[in-house]
Design a protein around this motif. Sequence first.
Motif, mmCIF file in Angstrom:
data_model
loop_
_atom_site.group_PDB
_atom_site.id
_atom_site.type_symbol
_atom_site.label_atom_id
_atom_site.label_comp_id
_atom_site.label_asym_id
_atom_site.label_seq_id
_atom_site.Cartn_x
_atom_site.Cartn_y
_atom_site.Cartn_z
ATOM 1 N N PHE A 56 71.385 11.418 48.920
ATOM 2 C CA PHE A 56 71.000 11.149 47.132
ATOM 3 C C PHE A 56 71.603 10.276 46.425
ATOM 4 O O PHE A 56 72.920 11.065 46.221
ATOM 5 C CB PHE A 56 71.434 12.997 47.142
ATOM 6 N N LEU A 57 71.540 9.084 46.388
ATOM 7 C CA LEU A 57 72.175 8.359 46.012
ATOM 8 C C LEU A 57 73.118 8.136 44.410
ATOM 9 O O LEU A 57 73.540 7.226 43.965
ATOM 10 C CB LEU A 57 72.285 6.600 46.703
ATOM 11 N N LYS A 58 71.684 8.741 44.092
ATOM 12 C CA LYS A 58 71.283 8.172 42.492
ATOM 13 C C LYS A 58 72.228 7.050 42.185
ATOM 14 O O LYS A 58 71.084 5.664 43.170
ATOM 15 C CB LYS A 58 72.577 9.161 42.300
ATOM 16 N N ASP A 59 72.709 6.006 41.084
ATOM 17 C CA ASP A 59 73.394 5.057 40.537
ATOM 18 C C ASP A 59 73.992 4.684 41.861
ATOM 19 O O ASP A 59 74.036 3.509 41.316
ATOM 20 C CB ASP A 59 73.938 5.295 39.585
ATOM 21 N N ARG A 134 62.262 6.763 40.397
ATOM 22 C CA ARG A 134 63.716 6.771 39.749
ATOM 23 C C ARG A 134 64.365 5.323 40.018
ATOM 24 O O ARG A 134 64.602 4.328 39.486
ATOM 25 C CB ARG A 134 64.289 7.508 39.381
ATOM 26 N N TYR A 135 64.737 4.752 41.335
ATOM 27 C CA TYR A 135 65.701 4.356 42.012
ATOM 28 C C TYR A 135 64.704 2.850 42.796
ATOM 29 O O TYR A 135 65.114 1.752 42.458
ATOM 30 C CB TYR A 135 66.648 4.918 42.774
ATOM 31 N N ASP A 226 76.313 17.373 47.711
ATOM 32 C CA ASP A 226 75.948 18.273 46.588
ATOM 33 C C ASP A 226 75.828 19.747 47.181
ATOM 34 O O ASP A 226 74.951 19.652 46.432
ATOM 35 C CB ASP A 226 75.713 18.041 45.430
ATOM 36 N N ARG B 280 75.882 3.895 28.125
ATOM 37 C CA ARG B 280 75.652 5.475 29.439
ATOM 38 C C ARG B 280 76.444 6.054 29.297
ATOM 39 O O ARG B 280 78.193 6.399 29.063
ATOM 40 C CB ARG B 280 76.612 4.325 30.596
ATOM 41 N N ILE B 284 74.238 11.925 31.747
ATOM 42 C CA ILE B 284 72.459 11.674 30.942
ATOM 43 C C ILE B 284 72.714 10.064 32.288
ATOM 44 O O ILE B 284 70.873 10.657 32.671
ATOM 45 C CB ILE B 284 72.655 11.124 29.495
ATOM 46 N N ASP B 285 73.256 9.064 32.134
ATOM 47 C CA ASP B 285 72.091 8.151 32.599
ATOM 48 C C ASP B 285 73.744 7.504 33.947
ATOM 49 O O ASP B 285 73.861 5.828 33.879
ATOM 50 C CB ASP B 285 71.861 6.863 31.912
ATOM 51 N N PHE B 286 74.948 8.275 33.620
ATOM 52 C CA PHE B 286 75.545 7.970 34.057
ATOM 53 C C PHE B 286 75.610 8.335 35.606
ATOM 54 O O PHE B 286 76.247 9.819 35.006
ATOM 55 C CB PHE B 286 76.912 7.927 33.444
ATOM 56 N N ARG B 287 74.334 8.415 36.832
ATOM 57 C CA ARG B 287 73.985 9.289 37.645
ATOM 58 C C ARG B 287 74.924 9.565 38.672
ATOM 59 O O ARG B 287 74.780 8.798 39.102
ATOM 60 C CB ARG B 287 73.266 9.900 37.828
ATOM 61 N N TYR B 288 76.144 10.574 39.502
ATOM 62 C CA TYR B 288 76.633 9.992 40.451
ATOM 63 C C TYR B 288 76.454 12.116 41.121
ATOM 64 O O TYR B 288 76.991 13.290 40.444
ATOM 65 C CB TYR B 288 77.105 9.395 40.917
ATOM 66 N N LEU B 289 76.200 11.942 42.559
ATOM 67 C CA LEU B 289 76.955 13.193 43.453
ATOM 68 C C LEU B 289 78.215 13.504 42.196
ATOM 69 O O LEU B 289 78.597 12.418 42.595
ATOM 70 C CB LEU B 289 76.003 13.151 44.714
ATOM 71 N N ARG B 290 78.779 14.723 42.687
ATOM 72 C CA ARG B 290 79.778 14.349 42.489
ATOM 73 C C ARG B 290 80.757 14.679 43.936
ATOM 74 O O ARG B 290 81.591 13.797 44.101
ATOM 75 C CB ARG B 290 80.280 16.251 42.797
#
Lengths: 296, 293
Positions: A56-59, A134-135, A226, B280, B284-290
């Motif tokens: 779940f890498l997201k950004d 999305r990515y 997470d 950013r 919202i668009d700064f998206r990372y897992l904890r």
Amino acid sequence: MINKSNSRINVCLAQTDPKMGDLEKNIENHINIISSAKNKGAEIVIFPELSLTGYFLKDSVYDLGVDINSDEAAVFQPLYKISEELNITVIAGFVEKDADFNFYNSTFCVSNGKLINVHRKVYLPTYGMFEELRYFKQGDGFDVFDLNGVKISVLTCEDAWHLSSSYIAVNKGAHIIIINSASPARGITAGLNKFNSTNMWEELLSVIAFYYKCYVIYVNRVGFEDGIGFSGGSCVINPSGNIESKMDYIEAEEIITELNLNLLNNERFKTPLLRDENLNLTLKELESIIDNNKVK
Amino acid sequence: MNHKIELPKIDELNFPLIYKHLGNFIKSEVLKAGLKSVVLGLSGGIDSAASCFLAVSALGKDNVTALIMPYESSSKSSIEDALKVVNTLGIKYYVSDISNQINEYFKNETDETERSENADATDGIVLKLRKGNKMARERMSILYDYSYKLNSLVLGTSNKSELLLGYGTLYGDTASALNPIGDIYKTQIYQLAEHLGIPKTIINKPPSADLWEGQSDESELGFTYKTADDIMYLLIDKMYKPEVVISLGFEENIVNNIYKRIKKSQYKRRMPLIAKVSERTINIDFRYLRDWS
């Protein structure tokens, strides 16, 4: 080296718990597993989807992408090196970046120090808890590659949920379908000692192996990202549809298992589904479906 | 296997996997935070007991600390039950009575000072609710102080039913670093508790937030957890629309009431809203897992 004449291959299924976003640590862990697998006689070591990066890498996809056809591939040099030194094949998952800066959920196969295949995941789940589209950009096909006379195809997780993927792979000649995945554990049922998602997977894998008369090697990851836990249960299913080796649903571990390719000969003779498959009919029907959809 | 669409039971077959899964969740997330221990509030109720049993299985008894934080009106049996958990598991615990802080804060407040514009206000209830919320937040504040003091993460004890119904205090009992039971309905917590070996007196007593004498979750909510959980399983897990759930034979006003409660309490399950100004923006668009850290 795989020797088809004796029709046996030793495969290591490496059910790992990748460290989120830490290429260096994950490469180190891959190398340790590859070395110990080699000592136990493995000829191929297979890691889960995105085994070098986490799922779940997201950004952070942006930070982890590697153009495997450029100088950036140097980061994987230690893996190429050990593959060459130990004369072993390594299949591992990474974030691929192409020359046009598109990102892919990819899996490479490095054999004896040489890159012989990259599979870009085609079906990118983007629903429920997933947001791959999305990515990532979609891959555009399912390759079958030759590993010393054995034909292999790699499908990544959701790819396998589309039965057309394995249909294409076996009709292109695959003997072994390798499915690497990062499947989250979800859903419980009374009276069932595994998660519902695991149950669905095991049924699917058995169907692919039995009806397409191939070996299926499923390598899923474990660990948490997470709060989302991955369901392990990596296994080998033979062309009779039976599970030959199965791993824990929770713990990281490796097994080395021997595939007997004679079973393909036996099963494909007894139940020649692939021989009888009518590709022209399928093609004709598909063309008509596509035509009809166009009219709508 | 049961194919009827109903809330799945935690039974002797799926329990071992769920147990191990939740234990691994606690262990893995605590280690990733660079720590090895947790602290949690023990109320004497079944939810915090379940979280506590899971934490001990994951981290060992030396890495779990319980805080018992009674108020003067807390029932004696709650404290006894909390001590039963502590003694059964052999873990460290502290007792911190919160009566002084709460009474000091509210000493000049009477029912007359209630805010009359509160839509839910009926005579005497607002002060009671304010006190209840204040107690929950006082306990949270103590837990986070101990979190720092003991270098431990705060373990959550809210179940899925109360989180969905919004039956908890924002930044109070719903606050934690990690929550092993937040995706498990109250009905399932009872089943889990049986398998965990939680003392019977805790399992058998009626559910209560114990914020004032004789408080009962189910009479406050106006429906039983069993009914709510059956309905919420269909609404949430199965994504059935309320009208479909009603068509399956559930009482219309209860289904609508529950659905309304879930929608109305959405804010309690999310981080505060941030006005987007920059290119950013956090979450919202700064998206990372904890786990990114």
